[in-house]
Design an enzyme around this catalytic site. Sequence first.
Site, mmCIF file in Angstrom:
data_model
loop_
_atom_site.group_PDB
_atom_site.id
_atom_site.type_symbol
_atom_site.label_atom_id
_atom_site.label_comp_id
_atom_site.label_asym_id
_atom_site.label_seq_id
_atom_site.Cartn_x
_atom_site.Cartn_y
_atom_site.Cartn_z
ATOM 1 N N SER A 32 0.793 -1.237 0.000
ATOM 2 C CA SER A 32 0.000 0.000 0.000
ATOM 3 C C SER A 32 0.820 1.280 0.000
ATOM 4 C CB SER A 32 -0.951 0.016 1.195
ATOM 5 O OG SER A 32 -2.027 -0.859 0.968
ATOM 6 N N LYS A 35 -0.184 3.700 -2.609
ATOM 7 C CA LYS A 35 -1.251 4.699 -2.502
ATOM 8 C C LYS A 35 -0.719 6.139 -2.452
ATOM 9 C CE LYS A 35 -4.741 1.624 -0.439
ATOM 10 N NZ LYS A 35 -4.065 0.376 -0.107
ATOM 11 N N SER A 89 -5.783 3.270 4.647
ATOM 12 C CA SER A 89 -5.294 2.367 3.595
ATOM 13 C C SER A 89 -6.399 1.500 3.005
ATOM 14 C CB SER A 89 -4.157 1.486 4.133
ATOM 15 O OG SER A 89 -3.296 1.103 3.097
ATOM 16 N N LYS A 194 2.985 6.544 5.525
ATOM 17 C CA LYS A 194 2.175 5.523 4.838
ATOM 18 C C LYS A 194 2.716 4.153 5.176
ATOM 19 C CE LYS A 194 -1.234 4.117 2.492
ATOM 20 N NZ LYS A 194 -1.332 3.049 3.506
#
Length: 255
Positions: A32, A35, A89, A194
């Site tokens: 992820s 993203k 997420s 993140k």
Amino acid sequence: MSLGSKHAIVIDEATGKVLFEKNSSDIVPIASLTKLMTAMVILDARMDMHEHIVITDDDVDTLKFSSSRVPVGAMLTRNTLLELALMSSDNRAAHALARTYPGGIEHFKLAARNKAHALSLRRTNIEEPTGLSPYNTSTASDLAKLAMAAARYPEIERITTSAGDLIDLGGSARRYHNTNKLVSDKNWTISLSKTGYTQEAGRCIIMRVRTAGRDAIMVLLNARASANRTADAISLHRFLMAGHAQPVMAGLNLK
């Protein structure tokens, strides 16, 4: 210093010098962390962030069958989808953002690859917007560049460092939390964050942290568990705080 994460890098943002690295040029799945690229591509398109988007069956993960707290049929603004994709997420939110990109998913993928090229991410490949695909790959070094680029977007900085938010889903408010608990730790000053996880990628994290009077980019990839990832991050934070960090290689032309 010994880390459990298989790949890592710490960069002094002001100078571009590498302060710590471990297998930072290996190409690996990034889960992820993808993203952050998705968010930049969406924001670059300058679409109406207040436009309402309906989550459809197309947004349901049929690759990993991952869970989501965003039900099919929910109608959310593009801005809220961005918040859910970055902060908690959510994969359906990220897919819906790319699905409604001008020209659809294929045009989104082209835009992501063009963005990677523009940022000189020569070892980065983006196949889809969520990070569920093991073919979304990069290196710790490339991801440090990506993090510095993402940090230039005020929306990404704000969303990724929020501890949580109440979001209205069809008249019912649900609380969503940041997947990185360190953003709530008073001992940290984080301006970008993140996390990521798939079986192939392990536990991953990107952070931009302010410590010892400087901004540093920290990338950790493929830790065995969340606790190992957090322990590695804390070790690197202490390393920076202690002022023992010395450049270990030339700058990577990261500016």
